[in-house]
Design a protein around this motif. Structure first.
Motif, PDB file in Angstrom:
ATOM      1  N   ILE A 199       0.828  -1.209   0.000  1.00  0.00           N
ATOM      2  CA  ILE A 199       0.000   0.000   0.000  1.00  0.00           C
ATOM      3  C   ILE A 199       0.860   1.256   0.000  1.00  0.00           C
ATOM      4  O   ILE A 199       0.432   2.313  -0.465  1.00  0.00           O
ATOM      5  CB  ILE A 199      -0.960  -0.001   1.218  1.00  0.00           C
ATOM      6  N   CYS A 200       2.095   1.159   0.512  1.00  0.00           N
ATOM      7  CA  CYS A 200       2.927   2.360   0.615  1.00  0.00           C
ATOM      8  C   CYS A 200       3.404   2.871  -0.734  1.00  0.00           C
ATOM      9  O   CYS A 200       4.081   3.888  -0.803  1.00  0.00           O
ATOM     10  CB  CYS A 200       4.113   2.109   1.546  1.00  0.00           C
ATOM     11  N   GLY A 201       3.053   2.163  -1.813  1.00  0.00           N
ATOM     12  CA  GLY A 201       3.263   2.731  -3.126  1.00  0.00           C
ATOM     13  C   GLY A 201       2.265   3.829  -3.443  1.00  0.00           C
ATOM     14  O   GLY A 201       2.461   4.604  -4.370  1.00  0.00           O
ATOM     15  N   GLU A 202       1.183   3.917  -2.681  1.00  0.00           N
ATOM     16  CA  GLU A 202       0.200   4.988  -2.816  1.00  0.00           C
ATOM     17  C   GLU A 202       0.750   6.213  -2.092  1.00  0.00           C
ATOM     18  O   GLU A 202       1.245   6.098  -0.977  1.00  0.00           O
ATOM     19  CB  GLU A 202      -1.124   4.536  -2.203  1.00  0.00           C
ATOM     20  N   GLU A 203       0.669   7.388  -2.710  1.00  0.00           N
ATOM     21  CA  GLU A 203       1.472   8.500  -2.220  1.00  0.00           C
ATOM     22  C   GLU A 203       1.114   8.953  -0.806  1.00  0.00           C
ATOM     23  O   GLU A 203       2.010   9.296  -0.027  1.00  0.00           O
ATOM     24  CB  GLU A 203       1.434   9.683  -3.193  1.00  0.00           C
ATOM     25  N   THR A 204      -0.165   8.955  -0.436  1.00  0.00           N
ATOM     26  CA  THR A 204      -0.478   9.403   0.919  1.00  0.00           C
ATOM     27  C   THR A 204      -0.116   8.340   1.949  1.00  0.00           C
ATOM     28  O   THR A 204       0.268   8.657   3.075  1.00  0.00           O
ATOM     29  CB  THR A 204      -1.962   9.802   1.080  1.00  0.00           C
ATOM     30  N   ALA A 205      -0.218   7.070   1.578  1.00  0.00           N
ATOM     31  CA  ALA A 205       0.213   6.005   2.486  1.00  0.00           C
ATOM     32  C   ALA A 205       1.727   6.055   2.666  1.00  0.00           C
ATOM     33  O   ALA A 205       2.250   5.796   3.751  1.00  0.00           O
ATOM     34  CB  ALA A 205      -0.222   4.648   1.943  1.00  0.00           C
ATOM     35  N   LEU A 206       2.429   6.406   1.603  1.00  0.00           N
ATOM     36  CA  LEU A 206       3.886   6.536   1.671  1.00  0.00           C
ATOM     37  C   LEU A 206       4.265   7.637   2.653  1.00  0.00           C
ATOM     38  O   LEU A 206       5.182   7.491   3.469  1.00  0.00           O
ATOM     39  CB  LEU A 206       4.424   6.835   0.269  1.00  0.00           C
ATOM     40  N   ILE A 207       3.553   8.757   2.581  1.00  0.00           N
ATOM     41  CA  ILE A 207       3.840   9.872   3.481  1.00  0.00           C
ATOM     42  C   ILE A 207       3.534   9.477   4.921  1.00  0.00           C
ATOM     43  O   ILE A 207       4.286   9.808   5.849  1.00  0.00           O
ATOM     44  CB  ILE A 207       3.044  11.120   3.046  1.00  0.00           C
ATOM     45  N   GLU A 208       2.440   8.749   5.123  1.00  0.00           N
ATOM     46  CA  GLU A 208       2.129   8.260   6.467  1.00  0.00           C
ATOM     47  C   GLU A 208       3.274   7.400   6.995  1.00  0.00           C
ATOM     48  O   GLU A 208       3.661   7.499   8.156  1.00  0.00           O
ATOM     49  CB  GLU A 208       0.843   7.421   6.445  1.00  0.00           C
ATOM     50  N   SER A 209       3.807   6.554   6.117  1.00  0.00           N
ATOM     51  CA  SER A 209       4.909   5.690   6.516  1.00  0.00           C
ATOM     52  C   SER A 209       6.142   6.513   6.892  1.00  0.00           C
ATOM     53  O   SER A 209       6.809   6.248   7.893  1.00  0.00           O
ATOM     54  CB  SER A 209       5.233   4.723   5.374  1.00  0.00           C
ATOM     55  N   LEU A 210       6.447   7.524   6.090  1.00  0.00           N
ATOM     56  CA  LEU A 210       7.590   8.391   6.396  1.00  0.00           C
ATOM     57  C   LEU A 210       7.419   9.065   7.754  1.00  0.00           C
ATOM     58  O   LEU A 210       8.392   9.332   8.454  1.00  0.00           O
ATOM     59  CB  LEU A 210       7.743   9.469   5.316  1.00  0.00           C
ATOM     60  N   GLU A 211       6.173   9.371   8.106  1.00  0.00           N
ATOM     61  CA  GLU A 211       5.919  10.069   9.362  1.00  0.00           C
ATOM     62  C   GLU A 211       5.848   9.117  10.555  1.00  0.00           C
ATOM     63  O   GLU A 211       5.674   9.563  11.685  1.00  0.00           O
ATOM     64  CB  GLU A 211       4.620  10.873   9.259  1.00  0.00           C
ATOM     65  N   GLY A 212       5.955   7.821  10.298  1.00  0.00           N
ATOM     66  CA  GLY A 212       5.986   6.870  11.397  1.00  0.00           C
ATOM     67  C   GLY A 212       4.649   6.260  11.746  1.00  0.00           C
ATOM     68  O   GLY A 212       4.456   5.756  12.848  1.00  0.00           O
ATOM     69  N   TYR A 213       3.713   6.282  10.794  1.00  0.00           N
ATOM     70  CA  TYR A 213       2.405   5.693  11.036  1.00  0.00           C
ATOM     71  C   TYR A 213       2.249   4.407  10.233  1.00  0.00           C
ATOM     72  O   TYR A 213       3.067   4.076   9.384  1.00  0.00           O
ATOM     73  CB  TYR A 213       1.297   6.674  10.626  1.00  0.00           C
ATOM     74  N   ARG A 214       1.176   3.697  10.515  1.00  0.00           N
ATOM     75  CA  ARG A 214       0.789   2.610   9.622  1.00  0.00           C
ATOM     76  C   ARG A 214       0.546   3.212   8.242  1.00  0.00           C
ATOM     77  O   ARG A 214       0.060   4.334   8.132  1.00  0.00           O
ATOM     78  CB  ARG A 214      -0.510   1.970  10.134  1.00  0.00           C
ATOM     79  N   GLY A 215       0.879   2.480   7.205  1.00  0.00           N
ATOM     80  CA  GLY A 215       0.761   3.039   5.868  1.00  0.00           C
ATOM     81  C   GLY A 215      -0.658   3.002   5.351  1.00  0.00           C
ATOM     82  O   GLY A 215      -0.956   2.324   4.376  1.00  0.00           O
ATOM     83  N   GLU A 216      -1.536   3.729   5.996  1.00  0.00           N
ATOM     84  CA  GLU A 216      -2.929   3.742   5.566  1.00  0.00           C
ATOM     85  C   GLU A 216      -3.192   5.023   4.789  1.00  0.00           C
ATOM     86  O   GLU A 216      -2.783   6.109   5.213  1.00  0.00           O
ATOM     87  CB  GLU A 216      -3.856   3.638   6.785  1.00  0.00           C
ATOM     88  N   ARG A 244      14.213  13.296  17.006  1.00  0.00           N
ATOM     89  CA  ARG A 244      13.341  12.982  18.127  1.00  0.00           C
ATOM     90  C   ARG A 244      11.904  13.387  17.810  1.00  0.00           C
ATOM     91  O   ARG A 244      11.321  14.267  18.431  1.00  0.00           O
ATOM     92  CB  ARG A 244      13.849  13.686  19.390  1.00  0.00           C
ATOM     93  N   ASP A 245      11.320  12.776  16.804  1.00  0.00           N
ATOM     94  CA  ASP A 245       9.901  12.988  16.543  1.00  0.00           C
ATOM     95  C   ASP A 245       9.331  11.721  15.917  1.00  0.00           C
ATOM     96  O   ASP A 245      10.051  10.756  15.693  1.00  0.00           O
ATOM     97  CB  ASP A 245       9.652  14.218  15.663  1.00  0.00           C
ATOM     98  N   ARG A 246       8.047  11.760  15.643  1.00  0.00           N
ATOM     99  CA  ARG A 246       7.333  10.556  15.215  1.00  0.00           C
ATOM    100  C   ARG A 246       7.940   9.936  13.960  1.00  0.00           C
ATOM    101  O   ARG A 246       7.898   8.719  13.789  1.00  0.00           O
ATOM    102  CB  ARG A 246       5.867  10.915  14.993  1.00  0.00           C
ATOM    103  N   SER A 247       8.522  10.744  13.092  1.00  0.00           N
ATOM    104  CA  SER A 247       9.030  10.183  11.837  1.00  0.00           C
ATOM    105  C   SER A 247      10.252   9.306  12.060  1.00  0.00           C
ATOM    106  O   SER A 247      10.692   8.610  11.156  1.00  0.00           O
ATOM    107  CB  SER A 247       9.349  11.291  10.830  1.00  0.00           C
ATOM    108  N   ALA A 248      10.797   9.315  13.274  1.00  0.00           N
ATOM    109  CA  ALA A 248      11.916   8.429  13.590  1.00  0.00           C
ATOM    110  C   ALA A 248      11.443   7.021  13.924  1.00  0.00           C
ATOM    111  O   ALA A 248      12.250   6.098  14.019  1.00  0.00           O
ATOM    112  CB  ALA A 248      12.710   8.994  14.762  1.00  0.00           C
ATOM    113  N   LEU A 249      10.142   6.854  14.091  1.00  0.00           N
ATOM    114  CA  LEU A 249       9.635   5.572  14.596  1.00  0.00           C
ATOM    115  C   LEU A 249      10.017   4.397  13.703  1.00  0.00           C
ATOM    116  O   LEU A 249      10.548   3.385  14.176  1.00  0.00           O
ATOM    117  CB  LEU A 249       8.111   5.645  14.748  1.00  0.00           C
ATOM    118  N   LEU A 250       9.760   4.526  12.417  1.00  0.00           N
ATOM    119  CA  LEU A 250      10.030   3.389  11.530  1.00  0.00           C
ATOM    120  C   LEU A 250      11.529   3.058  11.441  1.00  0.00           C
ATOM    121  O   LEU A 250      11.903   1.891  11.556  1.00  0.00           O
ATOM    122  CB  LEU A 250       9.429   3.667  10.152  1.00  0.00           C
TER     123      LEU A 250
END
Lengths: 400, 173
Positions: free
Chosen positions: A159-176, B22-28
């Protein structure tokens, strides 16, 4: 890697001449050239690159980002690996041009985890570019443009090939996938304007600034200008990466790769469409059969139900689970395929499954769910005779 | 886990957070580091990371459960990922899978009793014109045949003790 019979345009491009050309003009000129070239994103969705960049350039922010989507997870796609292996400079150069055009100082290459073995080489290319002055502070002869690129790794989610999911992943979230609007060009990475483009798109940017936007415009068709890299695999004599002008017919492509006797071609991978032999005169272009580059050839002996099952198993595994149509729908389609394998699926139920597929196309939240039934629907439509009324023993024999 | 090991782990995580921001983007990136160095991500690790990044542990758990390269289950020193998507399937991945099961004595998803190998499926390694394809940690193998499996496994076995990034011993259950 074996020599590819189809030499790529990228091989003849002198590195960094495109970046020099871009820096020699105004930012607005750079975007104008991209728009005039007619380049559309090479990841599959085909959004006009110039439009995207224009929107990002117009957004007001103290920080902007250029993200390169190297999460090449579509089954049957490997062109980006080939580009990153042999032409990484063109990709980084294209990202730098993008940074200049929209006013960004930060670039991120999101590399899929499966390509970790490429990372060391990519980091060394970045280091060389910094040393040579093509990245960092005061790029080129200008003193006022600063840009740098870092590599961030994915962690294994299609799913992280989808651009908003990719950004979520970069920010440390589940790639939704995020709800849209707001779009990433307004509110992207860390809520800053962000452009997300494919590896191949950035590489073509570098070419366009060397060979000219008119060169790119006159290739391909009126609505699908330029050249396209295709990843060809499956039942053909010469699988590999091919460069073709958009608008090429499926038949011409099959002749090029040695797959003339194919019964079907899956264009666009698991999320694409299955084209039967009777439709091989169709063209690969955004106005006919669009694709991010995956071409899978099925020879005369291939069992299309096994093919459909493989695709549905893929989607059941890779659905992010966020929305009901995708999460539940793909499981139901897979169960339907298993019924077809057992020879116990009625035409009525098959029609119900097709209606479900259409619901998934309409109601799923993101591109993954919306496109996941495509292969099922097109295989059912074109290969009904082959997949219905089977005897379980026959399926077992074929599976052996 | 010994208290001293817990303290070392916490120090490592602190260091990685400083490195990645030191922020959320470091998590992964931090989770990837833990996965790489420790072979899995325990609940204790999730608590520590949540504490340092000031997010709820449930959020960390959600991220760990989402990505296929992260997980709570201990993985072997070598993780073998065989591609199962359509192009590799068509090029004979089933026979390679059978041979892997034969040689390792485990099913997909399992780890060998000695902790050396874990067997997994991969969804497309991007080697579709050179299948079947297999990823062993960060090393890609293409045109894999059943016959080659033994040599690949032996190559891994020979390197025990000289693994480039030493992995910690498996955590007691």
């Amino acid at each position: 890697m074996k020599a590819n019979p189809n030499k790529l345009t990228f091989a003849s491009i002198e590195t960094n001449r495109g970046l020099e050309a871009a820096l020699g003009g105004e930012r607005a000129d750079a975007i104008g050239r991209v728009s005039h070239s007619g380049l559309k994103g090479r990841g599959g969705a085909g959004f006009p690159t110039g439009v995207k960049w224009n929107l990002a350039a117009a957004a007001q922010s103290d920080q902007k980002y250029v993200v390169c989507n190297a999460d090449e997870g579509e089954p049957g796609t490997f062109k980006d690996r080939a580009i990153l292996t042999d032409y990484a400079d063109l990709v980084f150069e294209g990202m730098t041009i993008g940074g200049y055009a929209i006013g960004a100082t930060r670039g991120i290459l999101y590399l899929r985890e499966e390509y970790t073995y490429l990372r060391r080489r990519l980091e060394s290319v970045l280091a060389r570019r910094r040393k040579e002055g093509w990245l960092g502070e005061g790029i080129g002869k200008r003193g006022d443009f600063h840009f740098d690129i870092e590599i961030r790794m994915g962690a294994g989610a299609y799913i992280c090939g989808e651009e908003t999911a990719l950004i979520e992943s970069l920010e440390g979230y589940r790639g939704e996938a995020r709800n849209r609007p707001p779009f990433p060009v307004d509110t992207g990475f860390k809520n800053h304007p962000t452009i997300v483009n494919n590896v191949e798109t950035f590489a073509w940017i570098s070419c366009i600034f060397v060979k000219g936007e008119d060169w790119f415009k006159k290739l391909g068709t009126e609505k699908s200008s330029g050249l396209k890299l295709l990843s060809v695999s499956g039942d053909c004599a010469q699988p590999g990466v091919y460069e073709v002008p958009l608008g090429v017919t499926v038949a011409d492509l099959l002749e090029l790769v040695g797959g003339e006797d194919a019964k079907a071609v899956q264009i666009g991978g698991a999320s694409g469409n299955c084209i039967p032999a009777s439709e091989f005169e169709r063209t690969i272009a955004f106005e006919d059969v669009p694709t991010g580059g995956s071409i899978i050839v099925f020879g005369p002996g291939r069992d299309m139900l096994t093919v459909a099952k493989n695709f549905m198993e893929f989607f059941v595994d890779e659905s992010c689970g966020q929305c009901t149509p995708c999460r539940e729908g793909n499981v139901k389609l897979l169960e339907g395929i298993e019924m077809l394998e057992q020879g116990t699926c009625s035409m009525h139920y098959l029609r119900e499954l097709c209606a479900l597929g259409e619901t998934m196309q309409l109601a799923s939240k993101c591109g993954l769910g919306q496109s996941s039934p495509n292969a099922f629907l097109s295989i059912v439509e074109h290969f009904k005779d082959e997949i219905m009324g089977r005897r379980p023993e026959a399926a077992a024999v074929q599976g052996a | 886990m010994l208290r001293s090991e817990q303290e070392q782990l916490r120090k490592n995580i602190e260091q990685w957070v400083e490195q990645y921001g030191r922020d959320r983007s470091a998590l992964l990136p931090v989770l990837k580091k833990v996965q790489h160095d420790y072979g899995h991500i325990s609940e204790y690790v999730m608590q520590v990371i949540a504490d340092i990044l000031d997010i709820h542990p449930v959020e960390v758990h959600g991220v760990v459960s989402f990505y296929s390269f992260l997980g709570q289950r201990q993985k072997g020193r070598y993780v073998i990922r065989l591609c199962r998507t359509i192009s590799c399937d068509m090029q004979g991945k089933d026979r390679v899978a059978r041979q892997l099961r034969n040689d390792l004595g485990i099913e997909f998803g399992e780890m060998t009793p000695d902790g050396h190998f874990t067997l997994e499926w991969a969804n497309c390694l991007g080697m579709c014109d050179e299948g079947p394809a297999m990823l062993v940690n960060d090393r890609i193998y293409t045109r894999v045949t059943p016959e080659r499996i033994h040599d690949i496994l032996e190559e891994c076995r020979k390197s025990f003790g000289v693994y480039p990034t030493p992995m910690k011993e498996a955590e007691p259950a």
